[in-house]
Design an enzyme around this catalytic site. Structure first.
Site, PDB file in Angstrom:
ATOM      1  N   HIS A   1      -5.879   2.021  -4.084  1.00 35.70           N
ATOM      2  CA  HIS A   1      -4.870   1.513  -3.149  1.00 35.70           C
ATOM      3  C   HIS A   1      -4.409   0.124  -3.559  1.00 35.70           C
ATOM      4  CE1 HIS A   1      -7.928  -0.979  -0.711  1.00 35.70           C
ATOM      5  NE2 HIS A   1      -8.624  -0.412  -1.673  1.00 35.70           N
TER       6      HIS A   1
ATOM      7  N   HIS B   1      -2.589   1.040   6.818  1.00 28.65           N
ATOM      8  CA  HIS B   1      -2.973   1.033   5.402  1.00 28.65           C
ATOM      9  C   HIS B   1      -3.167   2.459   4.907  1.00 28.65           C
ATOM     10  CE1 HIS B   1      -4.250  -0.822   1.740  1.00 28.65           C
ATOM     11  NE2 HIS B   1      -5.380  -0.146   1.730  1.00 28.65           N
TER      12      HIS B   1
ATOM     13  N   CYS C   1       0.817  -1.222   0.000  1.00 28.50           N
ATOM     14  CA  CYS C   1       0.000   0.000   0.000  1.00 28.50           C
ATOM     15  C   CYS C   1       0.851   1.272   0.000  1.00 28.50           C
ATOM     16  CB  CYS C   1      -1.017  -0.004   1.140  1.00 28.50           C
ATOM     17  SG  CYS C   1      -0.322   0.049   2.798  1.00 28.50           S
TER      18      CYS C   1
END
Length: 135
Positions: free
Chosen positions: A104, A92, A39
């Site tokens: 993402h 994240h 990510c």
């Protein structure tokens, strides 16, 4: 929009357009591109290539390198942060695209994908956003 902290809409559009060219790329933990990403590696790669902005390497550092903004004030190209592990820390990151959508590198989907902030999982785990262009 000419203050040092404000990025032009064109730059933000460029970031989103470039990020979308990576849709479907495989998620690999620790990968920073150009073909596989985690990510934070994805976000860092996109910002470096599309806007020549260097971001910290990991999501927890990316989350604190600029002041937080209200989710009401998010605009495309801002970074959105999530606590997905239940350990009380940011784990994240994605790039906000507008309309409550973000792009993402998802470990769950195992690829670069677009998700909604209104989905049950991301709604529960969303913590805050930053404007990576703020001074």
């Amino acid at each position: 929009m000419t203050s040092s902290g404000a990025a032009s809409t064109a730059i933000r559009d460029q970031i989103i357009s470039f990020a979308q060219t990576k849709l479907g790329s495989p998620y690999v933990w620790g990968a920073t591109g150009p073909n596989t990403f985690d990510c934070s590696g994805f976000v860092g790669y996109v910002f470096k290539k599309a806007a020549n902005v260097s971001l910290p390497r990991v999501s927890s550092s990316q989350a604190t390198f600029k002041p937080r903004i209200s989710s009401m004030n998010m605009t495309k190209g801002d970074l959105v942060f999530f606590e997905t592990t239940g350990k009380g820390r940011i784990s994240h990151v994605g790039i906000y695209m507008g309309n409550r959508q973000f792009i993402h590198a998802s470990s769950g989907s195992r690829r670069v994908t677009v998700s909604s902030l209104d989905s049950n999982f991301y709604n529960k785990t969303f913590r805050w956003a930053i404007n990576p262009f703020s001074s």
